[in-house]
Scaffold this motif. Structure first.
Motif, PDB file in Angstrom:
ATOM      1  N   THR A   1     -13.464   4.170  21.115  1.00  0.00           N
ATOM      2  CA  THR A   1     -13.146   2.956  21.859  1.00  0.00           C
ATOM      3  C   THR A   1     -13.743   1.723  21.176  1.00  0.00           C
ATOM      4  N   ARG A   2     -13.139   0.601  21.441  1.00  0.00           N
ATOM      5  CA  ARG A   2     -13.576  -0.647  20.819  1.00  0.00           C
ATOM      6  C   ARG A   2     -14.972  -1.043  21.269  1.00  0.00           C
ATOM      7  N   VAL A   3     -15.322  -0.688  22.503  1.00  0.00           N
ATOM      8  CA  VAL A   3     -16.603  -1.122  23.058  1.00  0.00           C
ATOM      9  C   VAL A   3     -17.780  -0.351  22.462  1.00  0.00           C
ATOM     10  N   PHE A   4     -17.511   0.746  21.764  1.00  0.00           N
ATOM     11  CA  PHE A   4     -18.585   1.574  21.227  1.00  0.00           C
ATOM     12  C   PHE A   4     -19.481   0.782  20.273  1.00  0.00           C
ATOM     13  N   VAL A   5     -18.895   0.064  19.344  1.00  0.00           N
ATOM     14  CA  VAL A   5     -19.719  -0.680  18.384  1.00  0.00           C
ATOM     15  C   VAL A   5     -20.407  -1.866  19.054  1.00  0.00           C
ATOM     16  N   ASP A   6     -19.787  -2.438  20.099  1.00  0.00           N
ATOM     17  CA  ASP A   6     -20.456  -3.508  20.848  1.00  0.00           C
ATOM     18  C   ASP A   6     -21.737  -2.976  21.478  1.00  0.00           C
TER      19      ASP A   6
ATOM     20  N   VAL B   1     -25.965  -3.768  20.722  1.00  0.00           N
ATOM     21  CA  VAL B   1     -26.953  -4.069  21.762  1.00  0.00           C
ATOM     22  C   VAL B   1     -28.104  -3.069  21.722  1.00  0.00           C
ATOM     23  N   ILE B   2     -27.766  -1.795  21.631  1.00  0.00           N
ATOM     24  CA  ILE B   2     -28.789  -0.746  21.636  1.00  0.00           C
ATOM     25  C   ILE B   2     -29.766  -0.912  20.481  1.00  0.00           C
ATOM     26  N   THR B   3     -29.271  -1.288  19.313  1.00  0.00           N
ATOM     27  CA  THR B   3     -30.148  -1.430  18.152  1.00  0.00           C
ATOM     28  C   THR B   3     -31.046  -2.653  18.261  1.00  0.00           C
TER      29      THR B   3
ATOM     30  N   PHE C   1     -30.754   5.023  13.145  1.00  0.00           N
ATOM     31  CA  PHE C   1     -29.336   4.728  13.364  1.00  0.00           C
ATOM     32  C   PHE C   1     -28.670   5.856  14.142  1.00  0.00           C
ATOM     33  N   VAL C   2     -28.935   7.095  13.745  1.00  0.00           N
ATOM     34  CA  VAL C   2     -28.378   8.251  14.456  1.00  0.00           C
ATOM     35  C   VAL C   2     -28.865   8.269  15.897  1.00  0.00           C
ATOM     36  N   GLU C   3     -30.136   7.926  16.090  1.00  0.00           N
ATOM     37  CA  GLU C   3     -30.698   7.884  17.443  1.00  0.00           C
ATOM     38  C   GLU C   3     -29.944   6.878  18.308  1.00  0.00           C
ATOM     39  N   CYS C   4     -29.646   5.727  17.733  1.00  0.00           N
ATOM     40  CA  CYS C   4     -28.917   4.691  18.475  1.00  0.00           C
ATOM     41  C   CYS C   4     -27.494   5.131  18.793  1.00  0.00           C
ATOM     42  N   VAL C   5     -26.830   5.753  17.819  1.00  0.00           N
ATOM     43  CA  VAL C   5     -25.468   6.255  18.041  1.00  0.00           C
ATOM     44  C   VAL C   5     -25.465   7.275  19.183  1.00  0.00           C
ATOM     45  N   ASN C   6     -26.424   8.184  19.182  1.00  0.00           N
ATOM     46  CA  ASN C   6     -26.512   9.195  20.246  1.00  0.00           C
ATOM     47  C   ASN C   6     -26.793   8.554  21.602  1.00  0.00           C
ATOM     48  N   SER C   7     -27.577   7.479  21.612  1.00  0.00           N
ATOM     49  CA  SER C   7     -27.872   6.791  22.872  1.00  0.00           C
ATOM     50  C   SER C   7     -26.602   6.227  23.491  1.00  0.00           C
ATOM     51  N   VAL C   8     -25.762   5.628  22.651  1.00  0.00           N
ATOM     52  CA  VAL C   8     -24.498   5.073  23.156  1.00  0.00           C
ATOM     53  C   VAL C   8     -23.606   6.196  23.684  1.00  0.00           C
ATOM     54  N   LYS C   9     -23.568   7.306  22.979  1.00  0.00           N
ATOM     55  CA  LYS C   9     -22.758   8.437  23.434  1.00  0.00           C
ATOM     56  C   LYS C   9     -23.269   8.974  24.765  1.00  0.00           C
TER      57      LYS C   9
ATOM     58  N   MET D   1     -29.612   1.754   0.425  1.00  0.00           N
ATOM     59  CA  MET D   1     -29.347   3.191   0.344  1.00  0.00           C
ATOM     60  C   MET D   1     -28.802   3.809   1.634  1.00  0.00           C
ATOM     61  N   ASN D   2     -28.978   3.139   2.768  1.00  0.00           N
ATOM     62  CA  ASN D   2     -28.625   3.759   4.058  1.00  0.00           C
ATOM     63  C   ASN D   2     -27.195   3.490   4.514  1.00  0.00           C
ATOM     64  N   ILE D   3     -26.534   2.481   3.956  1.00  0.00           N
ATOM     65  CA  ILE D   3     -25.248   2.079   4.522  1.00  0.00           C
ATOM     66  C   ILE D   3     -24.190   3.177   4.398  1.00  0.00           C
ATOM     67  N   VAL D   4     -24.130   3.864   3.270  1.00  0.00           N
ATOM     68  CA  VAL D   4     -23.109   4.900   3.092  1.00  0.00           C
ATOM     69  C   VAL D   4     -23.309   6.056   4.073  1.00  0.00           C
ATOM     70  N   PRO D   5     -24.511   6.654   4.177  1.00  0.00           N
ATOM     71  CA  PRO D   5     -24.685   7.730   5.171  1.00  0.00           C
ATOM     72  C   PRO D   5     -24.521   7.248   6.605  1.00  0.00           C
ATOM     73  N   ASN D   6     -24.910   6.005   6.901  1.00  0.00           N
ATOM     74  CA  ASN D   6     -24.759   5.501   8.263  1.00  0.00           C
ATOM     75  C   ASN D   6     -23.287   5.324   8.629  1.00  0.00           C
ATOM     76  N   VAL D   7     -22.520   4.786   7.710  1.00  0.00           N
ATOM     77  CA  VAL D   7     -21.081   4.636   7.967  1.00  0.00           C
ATOM     78  C   VAL D   7     -20.424   6.004   8.085  1.00  0.00           C
ATOM     79  N   LYS D   8     -20.900   6.976   7.303  1.00  0.00           N
ATOM     80  CA  LYS D   8     -20.361   8.342   7.415  1.00  0.00           C
ATOM     81  C   LYS D   8     -20.628   8.912   8.802  1.00  0.00           C
ATOM     82  N   VAL D   9     -21.798   8.621   9.360  1.00  0.00           N
ATOM     83  CA  VAL D   9     -22.111   9.070  10.723  1.00  0.00           C
ATOM     84  C   VAL D   9     -21.062   8.534  11.690  1.00  0.00           C
ATOM     85  N   LEU D  10     -20.730   7.270  11.566  1.00  0.00           N
ATOM     86  CA  LEU D  10     -19.739   6.666  12.454  1.00  0.00           C
ATOM     87  C   LEU D  10     -18.373   7.329  12.283  1.00  0.00           C
TER      88      LEU D  10
END
Length: 403
Positions: free
Chosen positions: A247-252, A256-258, A231-239, A194-203
């Motif tokens: 950038t390409r390195v964002f998902v890398d 790591v963060i997750t 997931f949102v917490e991890c995305v915000n941490s990278v930001k 159930m989480n993949i669609v909202p998580n990908v939307k966040v990205l």
């Protein structure tokens, strides 16, 4: 900013996995085994023999059918008990019918010995047929299964198919899903869909391009299935580190963060600090090459010491090109530095040759530019270079007995 980041990184993977992995308790023995170090198998004690001085049937079957060393077979026998040779032989026959090589069967059984207990007709065959139905070629299926034996533990209807369809929904077509699953692990099936669609939307809302979404799913599809708030917490941490989502390195960095909890993250920061980097410098290096946080303490400290003490690199030079920390000291760095030192001593190359480039350069180019090119001037150079590299032999896999 750093304190805010650390607070963001206060992740505990077991916490957000618990609610989604309850079903795995039924398969606990497999997962306890599957995450054991393969090295431990070779270091285990010799298997016990029965009262008559013979190996148990499980150990004997593994040794006779797969050519396994007694100590490895003994270790596996603690996780699985084999009783029906006809049933186990039928599993091997099914794999052979699907084109599995002896090596691929050996790897599958060694990683997941419980496969020998599964029903080949009702449990294994439908999964292999499904993989073929979604486009995996007969030559691809053995490699996919032997490198991802976790696939075989999951229900086809409840886990594999729903997760495949969920990935297809965000990636768009079967080809991308197949490519993703060949590069990733099927442990994504451990999570709810159930989480993949909202998580990908966040990205996408953050500006992460579709190509990077594909990269993320290829490297760790389970990340996209994780709890959305985490997931949102991890995305915000990278930001917060300052890495731009486009950038390409964002998902890398997100991968790591997750995967690192707060204590591990703090430990790595402390290790780099002891080597001379401030925390801001470490975060800067992380923003260039996020995987440096996966390096062991021994690798970080030994490489940093060699760069500074032997190669006389400045700490800022290393931070500017942190990818050099990932190379093997014995296999690559020391042998190449030995060649460069000789050439510099003889005045055959410039004193200020880029050492970073020397380390990063491909093996072929290095030999062409620094070894073969100077063979006439320094005849022993190739021998010195080859001898200083501690080449590791490829692993050998025994030939399986044919029933």
């Amino acid at each position: 900013m750093l304190n805010f980041l650390i607070a963001r990184l206060s992740l505990s993977l077991p916490t957000w996995r618990t609610t989604q992995l309850g079903f795995l308790h039924h398969n606990a023995s497999f997962f306890r085994y599957s995450f054991s170090s393969v090295a431990n198998l070779s270091q285990s004690n010799q298997p016990e023999k029965n009262g008559g001085g013979n190996f148990s049937f499980t150990v004997s079957y593994l040794m006779n059918s797969f050519g396994m060393p007694a100590e490895i077979a003994g270790k596996l026998s603690k996780w699985v008990e084999l009783k029906d040779p006809d049933k186990h032989d039928s599993v091997l026959s099914l794999f052979r019918n699907y084109g599995f090589s002896d090596t691929q069967i050996y790897r599958t059984v060694r990683s997941f010995p419980h496969v020998l207990l599964l029903n080949p007709e009702h449990t294994l065959s439908p999964k292999l047929k499904y993989l073929h139905s979604v486009g995996f070629s007969p030559s691809e299926i053995p490699g996919l299964v032997s490198s991802n034996p976790t696939l075989l533990i999951f229900s086809l209807e409840k886990r594999i198919i729903p997760h495949y369809e969920a990935l297809k929904g965000v990636l768009g077509d079967d080809w991308k899903v197949r490519k993703c699953l060949k590069n990733s692990r099927w442990n994504a099936c451990s999570y709810g869909v159930m989480n993949i669609v909202p998580n990908v939307k966040v990205l996408r809302d953050e500006g992460v391009p579709q190509s990077s979404v594909f990269t993320l799913l290829s490297r760790g599809a389970n990340i996209a299935f994780m709890n959305q708030s985490k997931f949102v917490e991890c995305v915000n941490s990278v930001k917060e580190i300052g890495i731009e989502p486009f950038t390409r390195v964002f998902v890398d960095a997100l991968v790591v963060i997750t995967m690192l909890n707060k204590s591990t993250w703090e430990l790595k920061l402390d290790i780099f600090e002891r080597c001379g980097w401030s925390r801001d410098v470490t975060l800067l290096a992380f923003s260039k090459v996020p995987r440096i946080m996966f390096f062991s303490e021994q690798k970080i400290t030994s490489n940093m010491k060699f760069f500074v003490d032997e190669m006389e690199l400045r700490l800022e030079d290393i931070a500017g090109c942190p990818t050099i920390l990932g190379y093997s000291l014995k296999q690559r760095i020391i042998p190449r530095w030995s060649v460069v030192k000789i050439l510099k001593t003889k005045g055959l190359i410039k004193e200020h040759v880029s050492l970073n480039s020397v380390i990063i350069m491909s093996e072929k180019r290095f030999q062409e530019n620094f070894v073969i090119k100077f063979q006439e001037s320094v005849p022993q150079l190739l021998e010195l270079y080859s001898g200083s590299r501690e080449l590791r032999p490829l692993p050998e896999f025994p030939t399986l007995a044919v029933s």
